[in-house]
Design a protein around this motif. Structure first.
Motif, PDB file in Angstrom:
ATOM      1  N   LEU A 242       7.341  10.680  19.380  1.00  0.00           N
ATOM      2  CA  LEU A 242       7.029   9.548  18.511  1.00  0.00           C
ATOM      3  C   LEU A 242       6.099   8.565  19.210  1.00  0.00           C
ATOM      4  O   LEU A 242       5.123   8.102  18.612  1.00  0.00           O
ATOM      5  N   LEU A 243       6.388   8.244  20.454  1.00  0.00           N
ATOM      6  CA  LEU A 243       5.551   7.288  21.176  1.00  0.00           C
ATOM      7  C   LEU A 243       4.124   7.805  21.347  1.00  0.00           C
ATOM      8  O   LEU A 243       3.169   7.028  21.253  1.00  0.00           O
ATOM      9  N   LYS A 244       3.961   9.114  21.569  1.00  0.00           N
ATOM     10  CA  LYS A 244       2.615   9.691  21.663  1.00  0.00           C
ATOM     11  C   LYS A 244       1.886   9.582  20.330  1.00  0.00           C
ATOM     12  O   LYS A 244       0.696   9.257  20.278  1.00  0.00           O
ATOM     13  N   LYS A 245       2.604   9.853  19.233  1.00  0.00           N
ATOM     14  CA  LYS A 245       1.981   9.748  17.913  1.00  0.00           C
ATOM     15  C   LYS A 245       1.591   8.304  17.602  1.00  0.00           C
ATOM     16  O   LYS A 245       0.518   8.045  17.061  1.00  0.00           O
ATOM     17  N   LEU A 246       2.455   7.368  17.957  1.00  0.00           N
ATOM     18  CA  LEU A 246       2.145   5.955  17.712  1.00  0.00           C
ATOM     19  C   LEU A 246       0.963   5.497  18.557  1.00  0.00           C
ATOM     20  O   LEU A 246       0.133   4.707  18.102  1.00  0.00           O
ATOM     21  N   GLU A 247       0.860   6.008  19.768  1.00  0.00           N
ATOM     22  CA  GLU A 247      -0.275   5.677  20.629  1.00  0.00           C
ATOM     23  C   GLU A 247      -1.580   6.178  20.026  1.00  0.00           C
ATOM     24  O   GLU A 247      -2.585   5.471  20.030  1.00  0.00           O
ATOM     25  N   ASN A 248      -1.556   7.386  19.451  1.00  0.00           N
ATOM     26  CA  ASN A 248      -2.758   7.922  18.805  1.00  0.00           C
ATOM     27  C   ASN A 248      -3.144   7.118  17.575  1.00  0.00           C
ATOM     28  O   ASN A 248      -4.326   6.903  17.308  1.00  0.00           O
ATOM     29  N   VAL A 249      -2.142   6.663  16.810  1.00  0.00           N
ATOM     30  CA  VAL A 249      -2.419   5.874  15.611  1.00  0.00           C
ATOM     31  C   VAL A 249      -3.015   4.530  15.992  1.00  0.00           C
ATOM     32  O   VAL A 249      -3.981   4.078  15.382  1.00  0.00           O
TER      33      VAL A 249
ATOM     34  N   ASP B 152       0.832  -1.190   0.000  1.00  0.00           N
ATOM     35  CA  ASP B 152       0.000   0.000   0.000  1.00  0.00           C
ATOM     36  C   ASP B 152       0.871   1.247   0.000  1.00  0.00           C
ATOM     37  O   ASP B 152       1.734   1.413   0.847  1.00  0.00           O
ATOM     38  N   ASN B 153       0.662   2.136  -0.969  1.00  0.00           N
ATOM     39  CA  ASN B 153       1.453   3.359  -1.058  1.00  0.00           C
ATOM     40  C   ASN B 153       0.904   4.479  -0.189  1.00  0.00           C
ATOM     41  O   ASN B 153       1.520   5.515  -0.047  1.00  0.00           O
ATOM     42  N   LYS B 154      -0.286   4.288   0.359  1.00  0.00           N
ATOM     43  CA  LYS B 154      -0.847   5.309   1.227  1.00  0.00           C
ATOM     44  C   LYS B 154      -0.091   5.314   2.549  1.00  0.00           C
ATOM     45  O   LYS B 154       0.176   4.272   3.129  1.00  0.00           O
ATOM     46  N   THR B 155       0.246   6.494   3.002  1.00  0.00           N
ATOM     47  CA  THR B 155       0.939   6.599   4.279  1.00  0.00           C
ATOM     48  C   THR B 155       0.101   7.421   5.233  1.00  0.00           C
ATOM     49  O   THR B 155      -0.723   8.229   4.828  1.00  0.00           O
ATOM     50  N   ASP B 156       0.327   7.210   6.477  1.00  0.00           N
ATOM     51  CA  ASP B 156      -0.406   7.919   7.513  1.00  0.00           C
ATOM     52  C   ASP B 156       0.340   9.205   7.846  1.00  0.00           C
ATOM     53  O   ASP B 156       1.457   9.171   8.347  1.00  0.00           O
ATOM     54  N   SER B 157      -0.264  10.352   7.562  1.00  0.00           N
ATOM     55  CA  SER B 157       0.402  11.632   7.783  1.00  0.00           C
ATOM     56  C   SER B 157       0.532  11.970   9.259  1.00  0.00           C
ATOM     57  O   SER B 157       1.268  12.873   9.623  1.00  0.00           O
ATOM     58  N   THR B 158      -0.171  11.251  10.118  1.00  0.00           N
ATOM     59  CA  THR B 158      -0.053  11.534  11.550  1.00  0.00           C
ATOM     60  C   THR B 158       1.304  11.123  12.093  1.00  0.00           C
ATOM     61  O   THR B 158       1.683  11.556  13.180  1.00  0.00           O
ATOM     62  N   LEU B 159       2.040  10.310  11.367  1.00  0.00           N
ATOM     63  CA  LEU B 159       3.367   9.893  11.818  1.00  0.00           C
ATOM     64  C   LEU B 159       4.484  10.718  11.197  1.00  0.00           C
ATOM     65  O   LEU B 159       5.648  10.373  11.343  1.00  0.00           O
ATOM     66  N   ASP B 160       4.143  11.812  10.512  1.00  0.00           N
ATOM     67  CA  ASP B 160       5.186  12.662   9.945  1.00  0.00           C
ATOM     68  C   ASP B 160       6.066  13.204  11.060  1.00  0.00           C
ATOM     69  O   ASP B 160       5.609  13.531  12.147  1.00  0.00           O
TER      70      ASP B 160
END
Length: 123
Positions: free
Chosen positions: A112-119, A2-10
């Motif tokens: 990063l860990l906060k962003k991963l938790e949200n994802v 899948d080429n779609k990426t999650d922009s929340t992990l930028d």
């Protein structure tokens, strides 16, 4: 794949003054620890070297603290890469996170860990 990426992990620079203080402290400690004590430095580095010598008592101890901090930041970067290996994000985003975490350490890793938790909560 899948080429779609999650922009929340930028990758983004952590907010606040702490990252700048850490970065300035590491640079100052490195410069002051590797200068010959008999050579006169520009004023801010002389003050930092004097304070460092007052705290650590020797140039060898200052160098040990500096290299230990470099090693810890490197290990934090490796840990960041290990965490990101299971997420479907572009390699350049992973590289940005690894580089930023190696440079800044804990503030970047916490972000990063906060962003991963949200994802993971969204899924």
């Amino acid at each position: 794949m899948d080429n779609k990426t999650d922009s929340t992990l930028d990758c983004e620079w952590p907010k606040g003054a702490l990252p700048w203080i850490l970065l300035g402290g590491m640079v100052s400690l490195g410069v002051s620890s590797f200068q010959d004590p008999n050579v006169q430095l520009i004023q801010p580095f002389e003050v930092i070297r004097d304070v460092s010598l007052m705290i650590f008592r020797s140039n060898t101890a200052i160098k040990s603290v500096f290299w230990s901090a470099i090693g810890i930041h490197f290990l934090e970067g490796i840990y960041c890469g290990w965490i990101l290996k299971d997420f479907k994000i572009e390699w350049n985003t992973k590289l940005k996170w690894i580089s930023q975490t190696s440079l800044l350490g804990l503030p970047s890793l916490t972000l990063l860990l906060k962003k991963l938790e949200n994802v993971t909560k969204r899924e």
